[in-house]
Design an enzyme around this catalytic site. Structure first.
Site, PDB file in Angstrom:
ATOM      1  N   ARG A  23       0.832  -1.215   0.000  1.00 16.04           N
ATOM      2  CA  ARG A  23       0.000   0.000   0.000  1.00 16.04           C
ATOM      3  C   ARG A  23       0.860   1.256   0.000  1.00 16.04           C
ATOM      4  O   ARG A  23       0.595   2.190  -0.754  1.00 16.04           O
ATOM      5  CB  ARG A  23      -0.951   0.021   1.199  1.00 16.04           C
ATOM      6  CG  ARG A  23      -2.046  -1.024   1.120  1.00 16.04           C
ATOM      7  CD  ARG A  23      -2.925  -1.002   2.354  1.00 16.04           C
ATOM      8  NE  ARG A  23      -2.098  -1.205   3.543  1.00 16.04           N
ATOM      9  CZ  ARG A  23      -2.375  -0.723   4.746  1.00 16.04           C
ATOM     10  NH1 ARG A  23      -3.443   0.012   4.952  1.00 16.04           N
ATOM     11  NH2 ARG A  23      -1.587  -0.967   5.759  1.00 16.04           N
ATOM     12  N   ASN A  41      -6.050  -2.679   2.271  1.00 12.92           N
ATOM     13  CA  ASN A  41      -6.029  -4.126   2.437  1.00 12.92           C
ATOM     14  C   ASN A  41      -7.455  -4.613   2.579  1.00 12.92           C
ATOM     15  O   ASN A  41      -8.318  -3.908   3.099  1.00 12.92           O
ATOM     16  CB  ASN A  41      -5.246  -4.522   3.693  1.00 12.92           C
ATOM     17  CG  ASN A  41      -3.755  -4.394   3.518  1.00 12.92           C
ATOM     18  OD1 ASN A  41      -3.236  -4.385   2.419  1.00 12.92           O
ATOM     19  ND2 ASN A  41      -3.058  -4.292   4.632  1.00 12.92           N
TER      20      ASN A  41
END
Length: 98
Positions: A23, A41
């Site tokens: 990320r 996520n």
């Protein structure tokens, strides 16, 4: 940016993509490319993202998603179209897990 020349894509990334800086790395790549949107996520182990920008910049981020950061092992990236509508997000952010 001229909103008439922008696209939005939804990505679902599968593989060893959590706990490896995916990320954070995607956020940095998106900022370098001038892509706006978000990444998060998912509780099933995938990473989900929405990318908004020029076709070339969004495609470059999609291409990046297939590799990810060095520690990631990307198995699959599913890319979907997102209907036009609304204002683009400001910047590229990491969201909470869903």
């Amino acid at each position: 940016m001229d909103s008439d020349n922008l696209i939005t894509r939804h990505l679902l990334i599968t593989g060893h993509v959590q706990g490896v800086g995916y990320r954070w790395s995607m956020t940095q790549a998106a900022k370098r490319l001038g892509v706006q949107g978000w990444v998060r996520n998912r509780s099933d182990g995938r990473v989900e993202a929405c990318a908004w920008g020029t076709p070339q910049a969004v495609q470059a981020l999609v291409d990046w998603a297939h590799q990810g950061p060095a520690q990631a092992q990307v198995k699959r990236v599913v890319v979907g179209n997102v209907p036009d509508g609304g204002e683009p997000p400001q910047g590229f952010t990491q969201r909470d897990t869903v």
